[in-house]
Design a protein around this motif. Structure first.
Motif, PDB file in Angstrom:
ATOM      1  N   SER A   1       0.813  -1.214   0.000  1.00  0.00           N
ATOM      2  CA  SER A   1       0.000   0.000   0.000  1.00  0.00           C
ATOM      3  C   SER A   1       0.846   1.262   0.000  1.00  0.00           C
ATOM      4  O   SER A   1       0.309   2.375   0.086  1.00  0.00           O
TER       5      SER A   1
ATOM      6  N   VAL B   1       3.296   6.489   2.571  1.00  0.00           N
ATOM      7  CA  VAL B   1       2.049   5.749   2.778  1.00  0.00           C
ATOM      8  C   VAL B   1       0.984   6.688   3.311  1.00  0.00           C
ATOM      9  O   VAL B   1       1.285   7.647   4.034  1.00  0.00           O
TER      10      VAL B   1
ATOM     11  N   THR C   1      -4.120   4.740   6.064  1.00  0.00           N
ATOM     12  CA  THR C   1      -3.757   3.335   5.860  1.00  0.00           C
ATOM     13  C   THR C   1      -2.877   2.826   6.994  1.00  0.00           C
ATOM     14  O   THR C   1      -3.127   1.751   7.556  1.00  0.00           O
TER      15      THR C   1
ATOM     16  N   SER D   1      -4.506   1.010   0.203  1.00  0.00           N
ATOM     17  CA  SER D   1      -4.196   2.441   0.216  1.00  0.00           C
ATOM     18  C   SER D   1      -5.451   3.259  -0.061  1.00  0.00           C
ATOM     19  O   SER D   1      -6.321   2.872  -0.837  1.00  0.00           O
TER      20      SER D   1
END
Length: 413
Positions: free
Chosen positions: A68, A102, A106, A232
């Protein structure tokens, strides 16, 4: 050992996850009722932060994170521009960089899953204290009193726990107000898509105005090619930008605006300071729901000034101790490293090699060094931006920019 963690941000959740995984009795209290109710921006985790995370969560969770995350090594080199969009220089090559970007949401959701039933949402801590025998406890807003063998404050810049330990605040305003938002790359015109590229960059103008544009693509630039694990929030090439202005009456008035009104006011503010219209396209075309304001806070950069209290059975980590401006890009990573370090030292208590206070003393010594490192880096950019907020600084920028632009053109020939 029973550990109470105050705050369910990145550092608190990381510590809670690690303690639960190692079999400690742990409770994490956070005032939020939904872990996904947080800023929709991104966090950078360098190799050290990722190594620390591997000590705290299961390998499967690390894989989901990497699937992700947007790999820095797949980005173009960072760029530095002036207010007219002219290239001044590049950052280092990123081909060997193990870092990832990121979504904050998430990462927080993944850590909350690891914390499991140790996480108690919708429960705010209003105070901290210690009994006559030294046993620490926290007081919840609903009147409950929760005792523990160790209390850890991971409750951010305005930490209740750190204020109790230090006898006052542990950070102060850094002199800059930030405004952030998200803009899909597809929503920009061809010219700006080409200029910004698949990179992050920074432009600094006169009077302390600056614009950071970060590139995030957890799909096309995934750190781990495992789409079945991807979770994500960002699902395509996106620019996460941050506008910065020195604190002032005019800047404070912007903080009262929301959504499209705030976005349009930011464009007008930059435009009034001579920024080229095309450089503002990334702000003008942002999703209005994503635009928000926040104040930069910073702790002292000297290690000796951080965690200025005797080690005991109450401690703190992350922004509660070393509040760091986002210009470092290392604040969340430092909090994760704090959590992993504390977990390691508590292992020595469990094995009978030291006392809780002894483990905390070693932990806090390392945290001071980590905090000083990230603060020094973050404040370097803050001071650069603020240095232009003067007649002399503006003149120096005006004189230096053409030289830097010409040098960049020669290097690129």
């Amino acid at each position: 050992m029973r550990v109470v963690v105050v705050g369910g941000g990145i550092g608190g959740l990381a510590l809670g996850a690690g303690l639960r995984r190692r079999g400690y009795e742990v409770a994490v209290y956070d005032r939020d009722t939904d872990v996904a109710s947080t800023g929709g921006y991104h966090i950078t985790l360098d190799g050290r932060a990722q190594s620390a995370l591997r000590e705290l969560v299961a390998p499967a969770t690390v894989r989901r994170l990497l699937a992700s995350g947007s790999a820095l090594r797949l980005r173009d080199r960072d760029a530095f521009w002036d207010r007219r969009g002219r290239l001044l220089g590049h950052g280092p090559e990123l081909g060997g960089d193990s870092g990832i970007d990121v979504d904050r949401i998430t990462l927080r959701v993944l850590l909350a899953e690891e914390a499991g039933d140790a996480l108690h949402l919708g429960r705010a801590v209003s105070g901290v204290g210690q009994d006559a025998d030294g046993t620490p406890h926290v007081l919840l807003d609903d009147g409950d009193r929760v005792p523990a063998d160790l209390v850890v404050g991971a409750d951010g810049t305005h930490s209740v726990v750190a204020r109790y330990l230090a006898g006052g605040r542990t950070s102060s305003p850094a002199g800059i107000v930030g405004f952030s938002g998200r803009t899909l790359r597809a929503d920009l015109g061809p010219g700006e898509r080409q200029r910004l590229g698949t990179r992050s960059g920074l432009a600094v103008g006169p009077r302390g105005a600056a614009l950071y544009v970060g590139f995030l693509d957890p799909v096309g630039n995934a750190a781990l090619d495992a789409p079945e694990l991807r979770m994500s929030v960002t699902t395509g090439p996106t620019y996460i930008w941050g506008a910065m202005f020195p604190e002032s009456t005019a800047t404070d008035s912007l903080r009262g605006l929301r959504a499209g009104a705030l976005r349009d006011a930011l464009v007008s503010r930059f435009d009034g300071q001579g920024w080229a219209r095309h450089t503002l396209e990334v702000v003008a075309r942002a999703d209005p729901r994503s635009v928000a304001a926040y104040r930069f806070h910073a702790a002292p950069t000297r290690a000796a000034a951080l965690a200025p209290w005797p080690a005991g059975r109450v401690t703190a980590l992350g922004d509660a101790v070393h509040a760091t401006p986002p210009t470092a890009g290392m604040g969340a990573g430092a909090a994760i490293r704090d959590a992993a370090a504390l977990l390691r030292h508590l292992g020595d208590v469990r094995d009978g090699r030291t006392t809780t206070a002894g483990a905390v003393a070693l932990f806090e010594a390392g945290m001071r060094r980590r905090g000083s490192e990230v603060l020094t880096r973050g404040m370097r950019t803050v001071r650069l931006i603020l240095a232009t907020d003067s007649t002399l600084g503006t003149a120096a920028l005006a004189l230096g920019t053409p030289v830097l632009t010409a040098a960049a053109r020669l290097r690129n020939r």
